[in-house]
Design an enzyme around this catalytic site. Structure first.
Site, short mmCIF file in Angstrom:
data_model
loop_
_atom_site.label_atom_id
_atom_site.label_comp_id
_atom_site.label_asym_id
_atom_site.label_seq_id
_atom_site.Cartn_x
_atom_site.Cartn_y
_atom_site.Cartn_z
N LYS A 133 0.82 -1.22 0.00
CA LYS A 133 0.00 0.00 0.00
C LYS A 133 0.86 1.27 0.00
O LYS A 133 2.06 1.22 0.29
CB LYS A 133 -0.96 -0.06 1.20
CG LYS A 133 -1.95 -1.23 1.09
CD LYS A 133 -3.03 -1.17 2.16
CE LYS A 133 -3.98 -2.36 2.03
NZ LYS A 133 -5.12 -2.27 2.98
N TYR A 186 -12.22 -2.27 -4.72
CA TYR A 186 -12.79 -2.41 -3.37
C TYR A 186 -14.32 -2.42 -3.37
O TYR A 186 -14.93 -2.19 -2.33
CB TYR A 186 -12.25 -1.32 -2.45
CG TYR A 186 -10.85 -1.60 -1.95
CD1 TYR A 186 -10.59 -2.68 -1.10
CD2 TYR A 186 -9.77 -0.80 -2.32
CE1 TYR A 186 -9.31 -2.95 -0.63
CE2 TYR A 186 -8.49 -1.06 -1.86
CZ TYR A 186 -8.27 -2.14 -1.01
OH TYR A 186 -7.01 -2.41 -0.54
N PHE A 211 -15.87 2.84 5.89
CA PHE A 211 -14.50 3.26 5.57
C PHE A 211 -14.20 3.29 4.07
O PHE A 211 -13.09 3.61 3.67
CB PHE A 211 -13.49 2.35 6.30
CG PHE A 211 -13.62 0.88 5.97
CD1 PHE A 211 -13.08 0.36 4.79
CD2 PHE A 211 -14.26 0.01 6.84
CE1 PHE A 211 -13.20 -0.99 4.48
CE2 PHE A 211 -14.37 -1.35 6.54
CZ PHE A 211 -13.84 -1.84 5.35
N ARG A 264 -2.34 -14.91 4.36
CA ARG A 264 -3.10 -14.21 5.41
C ARG A 264 -2.41 -14.38 6.77
O ARG A 264 -2.39 -13.46 7.57
CB ARG A 264 -4.56 -14.72 5.48
CG ARG A 264 -5.43 -14.42 4.27
CD ARG A 264 -5.70 -12.95 4.02
NE ARG A 264 -6.26 -12.23 5.14
CZ ARG A 264 -6.97 -11.09 5.02
NH1 ARG A 264 -7.22 -10.57 3.81
NH2 ARG A 264 -7.42 -10.46 6.07
N THR A 299 -6.00 -7.47 10.26
CA THR A 299 -6.30 -6.19 9.58
C THR A 299 -5.83 -5.01 10.42
O THR A 299 -5.23 -4.07 9.89
CB THR A 299 -7.82 -6.08 9.31
OG1 THR A 299 -8.25 -7.25 8.61
CG2 THR A 299 -8.15 -4.84 8.51
N ARG A 320 2.21 -6.98 8.84
CA ARG A 320 1.50 -5.81 9.37
C ARG A 320 2.04 -5.37 10.72
O ARG A 320 2.13 -4.17 11.00
CB ARG A 320 0.00 -6.11 9.42
CG ARG A 320 -0.64 -6.01 8.02
CD ARG A 320 -2.05 -6.50 8.00
NE ARG A 320 -2.76 -6.13 6.76
CZ ARG A 320 -3.91 -6.64 6.38
NH1 ARG A 320 -4.52 -7.56 7.12
NH2 ARG A 320 -4.50 -6.24 5.26
N ASN A 326 -2.38 -0.27 6.50
CA ASN A 326 -1.90 -1.51 7.14
C ASN A 326 -0.93 -2.29 6.24
O ASN A 326 -0.91 -3.51 6.26
CB ASN A 326 -3.09 -2.35 7.62
CG ASN A 326 -4.04 -2.73 6.50
OD1 ASN A 326 -3.82 -2.34 5.35
ND2 ASN A 326 -5.07 -3.48 6.81
N HIS A 362 -2.24 -5.61 1.22
CA HIS A 362 -3.48 -6.34 0.96
C HIS A 362 -3.13 -7.80 0.74
O HIS A 362 -2.07 -8.10 0.21
CB HIS A 362 -4.16 -5.78 -0.30
CG HIS A 362 -5.27 -6.64 -0.83
ND1 HIS A 362 -6.55 -6.58 -0.34
CD2 HIS A 362 -5.27 -7.63 -1.78
CE1 HIS A 362 -7.31 -7.47 -0.99
NE2 HIS A 362 -6.55 -8.12 -1.87
N GLU A 396 -8.67 -10.84 -8.52
CA GLU A 396 -7.76 -9.72 -8.28
C GLU A 396 -6.52 -9.80 -9.18
O GLU A 396 -6.06 -8.78 -9.70
CB GLU A 396 -7.38 -9.69 -6.79
CG GLU A 396 -8.58 -9.34 -5.91
CD GLU A 396 -8.34 -9.56 -4.42
OE1 GLU A 396 -9.29 -9.31 -3.65
OE2 GLU A 396 -7.24 -9.98 -4.02
P1 ADP Z 1 -8.18 -7.14 5.05
O1 ADP Z 1 -7.32 -6.18 4.24
O2 ADP Z 1 -7.46 -7.62 6.27
O3 ADP Z 1 -8.76 -8.24 4.22
P2 ADP Z 1 -10.82 -5.92 4.92
O4 ADP Z 1 -11.00 -6.67 3.65
O5 ADP Z 1 -11.87 -6.08 5.97
O6 ADP Z 1 -9.41 -6.27 5.60
O7 ADP Z 1 -10.71 -4.37 4.61
C1 ADP Z 1 -10.04 -3.90 3.47
C2 ADP Z 1 -9.16 -2.74 3.87
O8 ADP Z 1 -9.98 -1.66 4.31
C3 ADP Z 1 -8.21 -3.00 5.05
O9 ADP Z 1 -7.01 -3.65 4.67
C4 ADP Z 1 -7.96 -1.59 5.54
O10 ADP Z 1 -7.01 -0.90 4.72
C5 ADP Z 1 -9.33 -0.94 5.35
N1 ADP Z 1 -10.14 -1.04 6.56
C6 ADP Z 1 -10.76 -2.15 7.05
N2 ADP Z 1 -11.42 -1.88 8.19
C7 ADP Z 1 -11.23 -0.56 8.42
C8 ADP Z 1 -11.64 0.32 9.45
N3 ADP Z 1 -12.39 -0.08 10.47
N4 ADP Z 1 -11.24 1.62 9.37
C9 ADP Z 1 -10.47 2.06 8.34
N5 ADP Z 1 -10.04 1.27 7.34
C10 ADP Z 1 -10.41 -0.02 7.39
MG MG Z 2 -10.02 -8.16 2.58
#
Ligand code: ADP
Ligand code: MG
Length: 139
Positions: A11, A51, A59, A87, A93, A104, A114, A117, A128
């Site tokens: 990212k 997304y 968010f 993962r 996350t 992370r 974070n 992805h 993807e």
């Molecule tokens: P992951 O990336 O672990 O699969 P998600 O798919 O739930 O997590 O979310 C996609 C991305 O959205 C996250 O990697 C993070 O950058 C952002 N995100 C998720 N939850 C939040 C939150 N509560 N506040 C801000 N950004 C968030």
């Molecule tokens: Mg995800």
């Protein structure tokens, strides 16, 4: 049977802080091979499409702005059981909840920024990977 590819994004904050090399090193140490890789700058429309599954989440708009705030590095990674193992390697996350030794934990700033992805299923890994790479860019 579990698939053998996953898809990752380094990212914007991680790229701008110079963590691309260290993150790729962790990916290598984790036993993943790089099957495709490039650096690019997403447009708003592209980030919105990538997304799309999160479009009802609070968010979403912030996430799209963040992901278009600077260049990113995208890659397809190959390994047996790639999705699940990656993962595990990236951690939770929310980096505050990520385990010691995860990407992370080491390189993330916040829940949004974070570091990386990682695909959440074989089906999404395939979608993807195809979103970012043409057949001739995959090895
Ligand atoms: P992951 O990336 O672990 O699969 P998600 O798919 O739930 O997590 O979310 C996609 C991305 O959205 C996250 O990697 C993070 O950058 C952002 N995100 C998720 N939850 C939040 C939150 N509560 N506040 C801000 N950004 C968030
Ligand atoms: Mg995800």
């Amino acid at each position: 049977m579990a698939g053998n590819i996953t898809f990752t994004i380094i990212k914007p904050t991680a790229v701008s802080k110079g963590y691309t090399g260290p993150i790729l090193n962790k990916i290598h140490e984790g036993g993943f091979a790089i099957s495709a890789m490039k650096m690019l700058f997403l447009t708003t429309g592209e980030a919105q499409r990538f997304y799309e599954v999160h479009k009802e989440r609070p968010f979403y708009n912030d996430l799209v702005s963040y992901m278009t705030s600077g260049p990113i590095v995208v890659a397809i990674l190959k390994k047996e059981n790639a999705v699940e193992d990656y993962r595990k390697l990236i951690g939770a996350t929310d980096p505050a909840k990520a385990e010691e030794g995860t990407i992370r934990k080491a390189f993330a700033e916040s829940v949004q920024a974070n570091a990386v992805h990682g695909s959440d299923s074989d089906e999404n890994a395939a979608i993807e990977a195809t979103f970012f790479f043409a057949d001739m860019e995959r090895f």
